[in-house]
Design an enzyme around this catalytic site. Structure first.
Site, PDB file in Angstrom:
ATOM      1  N   TYR A 156       0.850  -1.203   0.000  1.00 14.41           N
ATOM      2  CA  TYR A 156       0.000   0.000   0.000  1.00 14.41           C
ATOM      3  C   TYR A 156       0.883   1.250   0.000  1.00 14.41           C
ATOM      4  O   TYR A 156       0.518   2.294  -0.534  1.00 14.41           O
ATOM      5  CB  TYR A 156      -0.963  -0.029   1.193  1.00 14.41           C
ATOM      6  CG  TYR A 156      -2.182   0.846   1.001  1.00 14.41           C
ATOM      7  CD1 TYR A 156      -3.086   0.596  -0.022  1.00 14.41           C
ATOM      8  CD2 TYR A 156      -2.432   1.923   1.851  1.00 14.41           C
ATOM      9  CE1 TYR A 156      -4.209   1.403  -0.199  1.00 14.41           C
ATOM     10  CE2 TYR A 156      -3.546   2.728   1.679  1.00 14.41           C
ATOM     11  CZ  TYR A 156      -4.429   2.455   0.657  1.00 14.41           C
ATOM     12  OH  TYR A 156      -5.535   3.258   0.492  1.00 14.41           O
ATOM     13  N   LYS A 163      -3.371   8.547   2.773  1.00 12.74           N
ATOM     14  CA  LYS A 163      -4.617   8.341   3.534  1.00 12.74           C
ATOM     15  C   LYS A 163      -4.479   8.883   4.961  1.00 12.74           C
ATOM     16  O   LYS A 163      -5.447   9.378   5.541  1.00 12.74           O
ATOM     17  CB  LYS A 163      -4.995   6.859   3.555  1.00 12.74           C
ATOM     18  CG  LYS A 163      -5.403   6.287   2.202  1.00 12.74           C
ATOM     19  CD  LYS A 163      -6.611   6.983   1.583  1.00 12.74           C
ATOM     20  CE  LYS A 163      -7.172   6.218   0.407  1.00 12.74           C
ATOM     21  NZ  LYS A 163      -8.177   6.997  -0.348  1.00 12.74           N
TER      22      LYS A 163
HETATM   23  P1  NAD Z   1     -12.329   3.321  -8.514  1.00 14.14           P
HETATM   24  O1  NAD Z   1     -11.209   3.014  -9.418  1.00 14.14           O
HETATM   25  O2  NAD Z   1     -13.659   2.830  -8.883  1.00 14.14           O
HETATM   26  O3  NAD Z   1     -12.419   4.880  -8.198  1.00 14.14           O
HETATM   27  C1  NAD Z   1     -11.282   5.703  -8.110  1.00 14.14           C
HETATM   28  C2  NAD Z   1     -11.681   7.006  -8.773  1.00 14.14           C
HETATM   29  O4  NAD Z   1     -10.667   8.001  -8.618  1.00 14.14           O
HETATM   30  C3  NAD Z   1     -11.929   6.840 -10.273  1.00 14.14           C
HETATM   31  O5  NAD Z   1     -13.262   7.213 -10.571  1.00 14.14           O
HETATM   32  C4  NAD Z   1     -10.950   7.806 -10.891  1.00 14.14           C
HETATM   33  O6  NAD Z   1     -11.458   8.409 -12.076  1.00 14.14           O
HETATM   34  C5  NAD Z   1     -10.789   8.815  -9.770  1.00 14.14           C
HETATM   35  N1  NAD Z   1      -9.606   9.666  -9.950  1.00 14.14           N
HETATM   36  C6  NAD Z   1      -8.293   9.278  -9.950  1.00 14.14           C
HETATM   37  N2  NAD Z   1      -7.505  10.353 -10.206  1.00 14.14           N
HETATM   38  C7  NAD Z   1      -8.353  11.427 -10.361  1.00 14.14           C
HETATM   39  C8  NAD Z   1      -8.151  12.800 -10.640  1.00 14.14           C
HETATM   40  N3  NAD Z   1      -6.916  13.317 -10.834  1.00 14.14           N
HETATM   41  N4  NAD Z   1      -9.241  13.619 -10.712  1.00 14.14           N
HETATM   42  C9  NAD Z   1     -10.480  13.121 -10.519  1.00 14.14           C
HETATM   43  N5  NAD Z   1     -10.738  11.815 -10.280  1.00 14.14           N
HETATM   44  C10 NAD Z   1      -9.679  10.983 -10.193  1.00 14.14           C
HETATM   45  O7  NAD Z   1     -11.882   2.715  -7.080  1.00 14.14           O
HETATM   46  P2  NAD Z   1     -12.546   2.805  -5.630  1.00 14.14           P
HETATM   47  O8  NAD Z   1     -11.914   1.680  -4.894  1.00 14.14           O
HETATM   48  O9  NAD Z   1     -14.004   2.913  -5.731  1.00 14.14           O
HETATM   49  O10 NAD Z   1     -11.908   4.143  -5.047  1.00 14.14           O
HETATM   50  C11 NAD Z   1     -12.693   5.172  -4.450  1.00 14.14           C
HETATM   51  C12 NAD Z   1     -12.038   5.605  -3.140  1.00 14.14           C
HETATM   52  O11 NAD Z   1     -12.165   4.545  -2.191  1.00 14.14           O
HETATM   53  C13 NAD Z   1     -10.547   5.919  -3.234  1.00 14.14           C
HETATM   54  O12 NAD Z   1     -10.255   7.028  -2.423  1.00 14.14           O
HETATM   55  C14 NAD Z   1      -9.916   4.670  -2.638  1.00 14.14           C
HETATM   56  O13 NAD Z   1      -8.618   4.892  -2.107  1.00 14.14           O
HETATM   57  C15 NAD Z   1     -10.920   4.391  -1.544  1.00 14.14           C
HETATM   58  N6  NAD Z   1     -10.820   3.066  -0.941  1.00 14.14           N
HETATM   59  C16 NAD Z   1     -10.917   1.954  -1.710  1.00 14.14           C
HETATM   60  C17 NAD Z   1     -10.798   0.704  -1.130  1.00 14.14           C
HETATM   61  C18 NAD Z   1     -10.886  -0.537  -1.966  1.00 14.14           C
HETATM   62  O14 NAD Z   1     -10.508  -1.617  -1.465  1.00 14.14           O
HETATM   63  N7  NAD Z   1     -11.367  -0.489  -3.190  1.00 14.14           N
HETATM   64  C19 NAD Z   1     -10.599   0.587   0.248  1.00 14.14           C
HETATM   65  C20 NAD Z   1     -10.522   1.734   1.016  1.00 14.14           C
HETATM   66  C21 NAD Z   1     -10.633   2.989   0.407  1.00 14.14           C
END
Ligand code: NAD
Length: 260
Positions: A156, A163
């Site tokens: 990570y 984060k």
């Molecule tokens: P995802 O890939 O579906 O979404 C990530 C989004 O970030 C995408 O829509 C992408 O277009 C957007 N993004 C990236 N760079 C960008 C920029 N410069 N401007 C605007 N948008 C941008 O994945 P997800 O897992 O749904 O991620 C959403 C959030 O959840 C993130 O913050 C991620 O760190 C967090 N998260 C995810 C998990 C997991 O296991 N999937 C766990 C904890 C937290």
């Protein structure tokens, strides 16, 4: 009556129907919220045009959060349809792919540190700063974080630092905006197989480890996150701000469950 009737919420971070933000949109829409959406570039625009129809919305606006002007323009464009609104979902994170594998100390670079913090943490407060005057009393701002902010999780790496910054950001924003009636919280999600997650080395192993050793013995879903986000957007959570809410099946509180 549904508990978000009359609320207008802007949703960032949908790239497909597996996105956590998509699960959040489903729950908010089910509870009666009116939704608007952002997309980061033209490639994703077409998808958002289609997906926004699932929520009976035609408000889709460009915003690449790496670009300060984009963030300011997002809200000046939104103001043409919504003079005021009731909060936003920040579901955005990015780090250069070569940072999400290997030994943390060996792979980290100054530029990747800057990029990860800019896109994954600074953008949250930048959006709040640009929209502050448009936010109604009782607004709710929500971001998505991960346990890697407080524990060292293999691969990570730099995202853990970003984060940690995002979680501190949440507290400072909550303290700053609370007197205006605006609440700010983070949801710490357990691992979910989304597009962003596929970039993390050994992610599928993380999923099976969490499913077998978390108290609820299953992986969590975008519906689980959506329901929590709906509660946090609503007045039912009126006294909760500056918090990191764990939606991870209790994984963060358990230890050595596999010993049996
Ligand atoms: P995802 O890939 O579906 O979404 C990530 C989004 O970030 C995408 O829509 C992408 O277009 C957007 N993004 C990236 N760079 C960008 C920029 N410069 N401007 C605007 N948008 C941008 O994945 P997800 O897992 O749904 O991620 C959403 C959030 O959840 C993130 O913050 C991620 O760190 C967090 N998260 C995810 C998990 C997991 O296991 N999937 C766990 C904890 C937290």
């Amino acid at each position: 009556m549904s508990f978000l009737t009359g609320k207008r919420i802007l949703i960032t971070g949908i790239v497909n129907t597996r996105s956590i933000a998509y699960g959040i949109a489903q729950a908010l829409y089910r509870e009666g919220a009116e939704l608007a959406f952002t997309y980061p570039n033209e490639k994703i625009r077409l998808r958002i045009e289609v997906l926004s129809k699932h929520f009976n919305s035609s408000i889709i606006l460009p915003c690449n959060v790496e670009n300060d002007e984009n963030i300011i323009e997002l809200f000046s464009k939104l103001a043409k349809t919504w003079n005021t609104f009731d909060g936003f979902i920040h579901a955005i994170a990015f780090a250069p792919p070569n940072q999400l594998k290997g030994d943390y100390v060996d792979v980290i670079t100054k530029e990747s540190f800057r990029i990860a913090h800019d896109i994954s943490s600074y953008s949250f407060v930048a959006m709040a700063k640009a929209s502050r005057k448009m936010l109604n009393k009782d607004s709710s701002l929500i971001t998505l974080t991960y346990l890697g902010a407080v524990r060292a999780v293999p691969n990570y790496n730099i995202m853990g630092l970003a984060k940690a910054s995002l979680e501190a950001n949440t507290k400072y924003m909550a303290n700053s905006m609370g007197p205006d009636g605006i609440r700010v919280n983070a949801i710490s999600s357990g691992p979910i197989y989304t597009l962003a997650a596929t970039g993390i080395t050994n992610f599928k192993k993380m999923l099976s480890h969490c499913a077998s050793s978390s108290p609820i013995r299953r992986n969590i879903t975008i519906e689980d996150i959506g329901n929590t986000a709906a509660f946090l957007c609503s007045n039912l959570s009126a006294a909760i701000t500056g918090s990191v809410i764990y939606v991870d099946g209790g994984f963060n509180i358990a230890h050595m469950n596999k010993l049996g």
